[in-house]
Motif scaffolding. Structure first.
Motif, mmCIF file in Angstrom:
data_model
loop_
_atom_site.group_PDB
_atom_site.id
_atom_site.type_symbol
_atom_site.label_atom_id
_atom_site.label_comp_id
_atom_site.label_asym_id
_atom_site.label_seq_id
_atom_site.Cartn_x
_atom_site.Cartn_y
_atom_site.Cartn_z
ATOM 1 N N ARG A 190 26.306 58.697 18.369
ATOM 2 C CA ARG A 190 25.233 59.305 19.167
ATOM 3 C C ARG A 190 25.630 60.705 19.635
ATOM 4 N N GLY A 191 26.941 60.889 19.840
ATOM 5 C CA GLY A 191 27.419 62.194 20.290
ATOM 6 C C GLY A 191 28.916 62.174 20.505
ATOM 7 N N LEU A 192 29.486 63.354 20.754
ATOM 8 C CA LEU A 192 30.922 63.510 20.938
ATOM 9 C C LEU A 192 31.224 64.166 22.282
ATOM 10 N N LEU A 193 32.300 63.737 22.914
ATOM 11 C CA LEU A 193 32.799 64.348 24.135
ATOM 12 C C LEU A 193 33.836 65.388 23.722
ATOM 13 N N VAL A 194 33.565 66.657 23.993
ATOM 14 C CA VAL A 194 34.423 67.738 23.504
ATOM 15 C C VAL A 194 34.810 68.678 24.635
ATOM 16 N N MET A 227 37.299 73.430 19.300
ATOM 17 C CA MET A 227 37.087 72.391 20.306
ATOM 18 C C MET A 227 37.883 71.160 19.917
ATOM 19 N N VAL A 228 38.352 70.442 20.917
ATOM 20 C CA VAL A 228 39.019 69.169 20.674
ATOM 21 C C VAL A 228 38.051 68.048 21.014
ATOM 22 N N VAL A 229 38.121 66.964 20.266
ATOM 23 C CA VAL A 229 37.230 65.820 20.486
ATOM 24 C C VAL A 229 37.995 64.742 21.246
ATOM 25 N N HIS A 230 37.448 64.322 22.369
ATOM 26 C CA HIS A 230 38.088 63.293 23.197
ATOM 27 C C HIS A 230 37.592 61.884 22.868
ATOM 28 N N GLY A 231 36.390 61.798 22.362
ATOM 29 C CA GLY A 231 35.836 60.473 22.099
ATOM 30 C C GLY A 231 34.402 60.563 21.616
ATOM 31 N N ALA A 232 33.828 59.405 21.344
ATOM 32 C CA ALA A 232 32.489 59.350 20.767
ATOM 33 C C ALA A 232 31.605 58.388 21.546
#
Length: 441
Positions: free
Chosen positions: A353-357, A429-434
């Motif tokens: 649904r989306g990414l936490l960045v 950007m770094v991705v922390h989670g989804a």
């Protein structure tokens, strides 16, 4: 594992305040690869961004943490499940249809004749594509509310009205079967040959050429959300690293113990580090990180539209096949049933649904030993390497630079202070989670 789960929960709590109101909790992990900005360039997706957005959530098992596969496996795994589906009828529905055909044979054959005189002879290919086995099934499946409003309906109305109740039963059963067949055909086609007309997404490949991929919806307004993102500060203290009582605390809260491999260094060779240097350097440490522009990047597979022309993802058929067997009416897995259901049950095919960045962090690292040489050996990174704490807190990439403070440690509980400078990743950007959606829910 319980203590690592505690670490995850505490880190997630720090990010929680930065999320938009009403957002569900993300599955947390750190992806070694980063997303370059801008994510979309004139409607074309960055290659690295596509790898991540089209990736697959991999649930942790046997003590392992959750991870994210960037091998573009979601679409192929979904397609395999779709290809292994069929539409079944329960024994009760089969018996009812047989009885209706026997009792209303004249009327039903008249309807088939009228159909072929009005349109064209029904071919075996058409019945196969529709997933039905007889011309009667094919015709009654077309008797939808929309068709009954068409100009052609008058030719069928007289025969239909002679057995309306029975034909409606057949129509409801067969139209669902035919619609399933059309959905499967559309899903396969839109994945096999993505294009602008069927909702495909253009992305750059590794050679910087524009290529069409199965569609994903990526927020075109993300640059504004990123610019207005929040700041999250995280402090992690480590004690007795490498000893039997190794422990951590986050923001001064309760922590737990951790394994020797709590610090993940990807893409580097283990021969560069010695355990003795590691234990001496990290016997006591504090890591202060500041993540800026923490934001939500909305991205999701393109849902198949009601007319089956655009998109390819349809969660409902996954849920139906998960809940059904060959003895039920509806979609079911005709092949590899146990395997597919195990994957779905374990959360292995949740849709994005989306990414936490955020940006890569700035910060400081404090150590009990004033030994910068050991630090350089341990934190040496190669191309595409990354450093993360507990596998969930990103610290550095191959572009990160470290500088030892010339004035000693500003925290007198430690002997050495090292600054973290992510200037080389200013456009990343770094991705922390989804944020994920489980089709079986």
């Amino acid at each position: 594992m319980a203590d690592l789960d505690t670490a995850k929960a505490q880190i997630l709590k720090q990010f929680q305040s930065s999320l938009p109101p009403g957002m569900p909790n993300p599955q947390q992990f750190t992806i070694p690869e980063m997303i370059a900005r801008p994510v979309l360039n004139m409607g074309v997706l960055d290659h690295g961004a596509h790898d991540i957005i089209a990736g697959t959530f991999v649930p942790g098992t046997n003590g392992a943490l959750n991870t994210w596969s960037t091998a573009d496996m979601f679409t192929s795994a979904y397609l395999q499940m779709v290809q292994d589906m069929a539409y079944g009828l329960s024994q009760a529905d089969q018996n009812q249809i047989t009885q209706i055909k026997t009792q209303n044979a004249v009327v039903l054959n008249n309807l088939v004749t009228t159909w072929e005189q009005t349109f064209a002879p029904i071919t075996q290919a058409e019945m196969t594509a529709a997933g039905v086995h007889s011309k009667i099934d094919y015709v009654t499946a077309q008797f939808t509310p929309q068709f009954k409003q068409s100009l052609n309906w008058a030719r069928f109305a007289s025969d239909y009205n002679q057995a309306k109740a029975a034909i409606d039963i057949m129509s409801n059963i067969n139209s669902a079967m035919v619609e399933f067949g059309r959905q499967i055909t559309a899903i396969k086609g839109n994945i096999a040959t993505p294009s602008q007309t069927n909702g495909g997404l253009q992305a750059y490949d590794r050679n910087n050429a524009k290529v069409w991929f199965p569609g994903y919806n990526v927020d075109p307004n993300f640059p504004t959300a990123f610019a207005n993102g929040q700041t999250v500060n995280i402090t992690v203290e480590l004690t007795d690293v490498g000893q039997s009582s190794s422990s951590f605390s986050i923001e001064g809260g309760a922590g737990g113990s951790f394994p020797i491999d709590f610090l993940n260094i990807a893409g580097a060779t283990s021969a560069q580090y010695s355990q003795s240097d590691f234990q001496s350097l990290m016997s006591k440490a504090k890591i202060q990180l500041e993540f800026t522009n923490v934001s939500y990047l909305a991205a999701s597979p393109s849902n198949l539209t009601a007319n089956n022309t655009i998109g390819w993802y349809l969660a409902t058929i996954l849920k139906q096949a998960f809940n059904n067997t060959a003895g039920d009416t509806g979609p079911y897995f005709i092949s590899n049933e146990a395997t597919h259901k195990a994957v779905l049950k374990g959360g292995g095919l949740q849709s994005l649904r989306g990414l936490l960045v955020s940006t890569m962090p700035t910060g400081k690292m404090f150590f009990a030993s004033d030994d910068y040489s050991s630090f350089q050996k341990y934190f040496h990174t190669q191309s595409h390497a990354s450093v993360s704490l507990f596998g969930i807190i990103p610290i550095a990439s191959s572009s990160t630079s470290f500088t030892k403070s010339s004035s000693g440690s500003s925290d007198k509980n430690y002997k050495m202070e090292v600054d973290i400078n992510p200037a080389g990743d200013k456009n990343n950007m770094v991705v922390h989670g989804a944020f994920l959606e489980n089709p079986t829910d």
